[in-house]
Write an enzyme that holds these catalytic residues in place. Structure first.
Site, PDB file in Angstrom:
ATOM      1  N   CYS A 150       0.816  -1.219   0.000  1.00  0.00           N
ATOM      2  CA  CYS A 150       0.000   0.000   0.000  1.00  0.00           C
ATOM      3  C   CYS A 150       0.846   1.264   0.000  1.00  0.00           C
ATOM      4  CB  CYS A 150      -0.943   0.007   1.197  1.00  0.00           C
ATOM      5  SG  CYS A 150      -0.098   0.077   2.778  1.00  0.00           S
TER       6      CYS A 150
ATOM      7  N   PRO B 110      17.444  -9.742  -3.632  1.00  0.00           N
ATOM      8  CA  PRO B 110      17.195  -9.735  -5.075  1.00  0.00           C
ATOM      9  C   PRO B 110      15.766  -9.375  -5.462  1.00  0.00           C
ATOM     10  CG  PRO B 110      18.563 -11.608  -4.487  1.00  0.00           C
ATOM     11  CD  PRO B 110      18.142 -10.974  -3.200  1.00  0.00           C
TER      12      PRO B 110
ATOM     13  N   TYR C  31      13.754  -0.698  -4.947  1.00  0.00           N
ATOM     14  CA  TYR C  31      14.708   0.360  -4.608  1.00  0.00           C
ATOM     15  C   TYR C  31      15.139   1.147  -5.847  1.00  0.00           C
ATOM     16  CZ  TYR C  31      14.853  -1.514   0.094  1.00  0.00           C
ATOM     17  OH  TYR C  31      14.506  -1.923   1.356  1.00  0.00           O
TER      18      TYR C  31
END
Length: 425
Positions: free
Chosen positions: A370, A398, A404
């Site tokens: 969310c 991984p 990111y």
């Protein structure tokens, strides 16, 4: 230690022989044998101070905290003016997390010897555990007088000022205190040591303890309004604090400001925080983002959250130290009328100048998907940017690399290879 030797000590009736045997074992660091011999010497001569004190010291080495406390208490009953019995008693009480009793014992120790730094330092630790912020501040200042170059004390002093509450109120309170300091208090001494006060302020600023530094710069100006060299420093810190507070407010409101149609998992009608139904939903008003400046997290709360995602539990005492040594952290809480639950967390460690590493980025499985992880990381990045830190790294599993990447991180920039040395490898 052989059973035969234990029996030999148990039947020996010559007190002097047993006591000197105990001393020999203690000097040889044979703690268990020394404890047995001291206990036998006490049976033979129960009112000899050194048997009790040395027995307590040996029990401290054996980490038998409760037994050490009992032995030290008997020692101070016999000789109430021996410094080391009180100081070591307080150390044992600190290990047992008997904070209030530790405070009383350390205060007795500093009454006897006010020049021993570690009694003041450890007394402050106990007061911080009790959240007695003003008392801790006064004690930490006494410690700084004795050892002004001990940097960790400034971190604790800054923490006490941050936890104390509203900055404006703290400035007003401490300006009044410096105007009329109680007789024989640390502040009565500091009034006459303007340069020392200024050094404390400068050190707090260098240690990124903004709140404490601001307060001490105000105290310098309260004592000597002509110190115009302080004004640029104070102005810079006030601007930095104002910007940080703005970031905190934005972080706390960011979820609320999203569309009310964005829904997350809600508690079942039973109200049990551990029973979540993804078929029901609430708006994001129930989630609050908090920063380290205005939030205190219990190690057990963080470990419960980490355990929920399958991480191995860590010793709570070490987790507490890790939180205290963190440069910054941000947390997300699921708010209910009668309770709050930690559902998200991220922290950073840093040298405070060039680099930082993000650690312990975790979101409760029932609250994933969310945008909560994105909010936590972005808020933490903003805090680091405000501190002037530009190189920020993390270790990504991984399956989280794409996540990111979307936040602006680059995998192995400039062909750098991340490497890890660990005692567990």
């Amino acid at each position: 230690m052989t059973a035969e030797l234990v029996r030999a000590i148990a039947v020996e009736s010559n007190w002097s022989k047993v006591y000197h045997l105990a001393d020999t074992y203690r000097q040889q660091q044979q703690w268990q044998a020394a404890a047995i011999a001291y206990q036998r010497s006490i049976e033979l001569q129960p009112d000899f101070f050194w048997s009790w004190h040395n027995l307590a010291d040996v029990l401290l080495k054996l980490q038998h905290w409760q037994q050490a406390v009992l032995a030290y208490r008997r020692a101070v009953d016999i000789d109430p003016d021996f410094f080391w019995s009180w100081h070591n008693l307080a150390d044992a009480l600190l290990k047992l997390q008997h904070w209030q009793q530790a405070v009383l014992a350390y205060r007795r120790a500093v009454d006897i010897d006010p020049d021993f730094f570690w009694s003041w330092h450890n007394l402050a630790d106990a007061l911080l555990k009790l959240q007695a912020w003003d008392q801790a501040i006064a004690v930490l200042l006494a410690a700084i007088q004795l050892k002004p170059d001990h940097q960790p004390v400034y971190q604790k002093l800054g923490l006490a000022f941050k936890q104390r509450g509203d900055l404006v109120v703290s400035i007003q309170d401490y300006r009044r205190l410096i105007q009329s300091p109680p007789a024989n208090s640390i502040f009565a001494t500091l009034v006459t040591k303007l340069e020392f006060l200024l050094k404390i302020a400068d050190t707090l600023a260098n240690e990124h303890q903004t709140v404490g530094a601001i307060i001490f710069y105000y105290l310098v100006l309260e004592i000597d309004p002509s110190r115009l060299d302080v004004l640029p420093k104070l102005t810079h810190l006030l601007q930095k604090h104002q910007q940080l507070q703005k970031t905190i407010t934005e972080g706390e409101e960011i979820l609320v400001s999203q569309q009310s149609s964005l829904l997350i998992a809600q508690l079942t009608t039973s109200g049990n925080l551990d029973q979540v139904s993804t078929q029901q939903a609430v708006d994001l008003d129930s989630i609050k983002i908090k920063h380290h400046l205005n939030c205190q997290i219990l190690p057990s709360q963080l470990e419960d959250l980490c355990n929920a995602v399958g991480w191995q539990r860590r010793p709570l005492e070490q987790v507490e130290q890790a939180l205290g040594n963190s440069f910054a952290y941000v947390s997300a809480w699921y708010i209910q009328p009668d309770q709050e639950k930690l559902v998200g967390f991220a922290r950073a460690v840093s040298d405070g100048i060039f680099q930082a590493i993000l650690l312990d980025i975790v979101v409760d499985p029932n609250f994933q998907g969310c945008g909560l992880g994105t909010t936590l990381v972005n808020n933490l990045l903003q805090q680091l940017k405000l501190a002037g830190i530009r190189d920020i790294a993390l270790f990504a599993s991984p399956h989280l690399v794409d996540f990111y990447h979307r936040l602006g991180f680059v995998a192995q920039p400039h062909n750098l290879q991340w490497m890890l040395w660990s005692a567990s490898c």
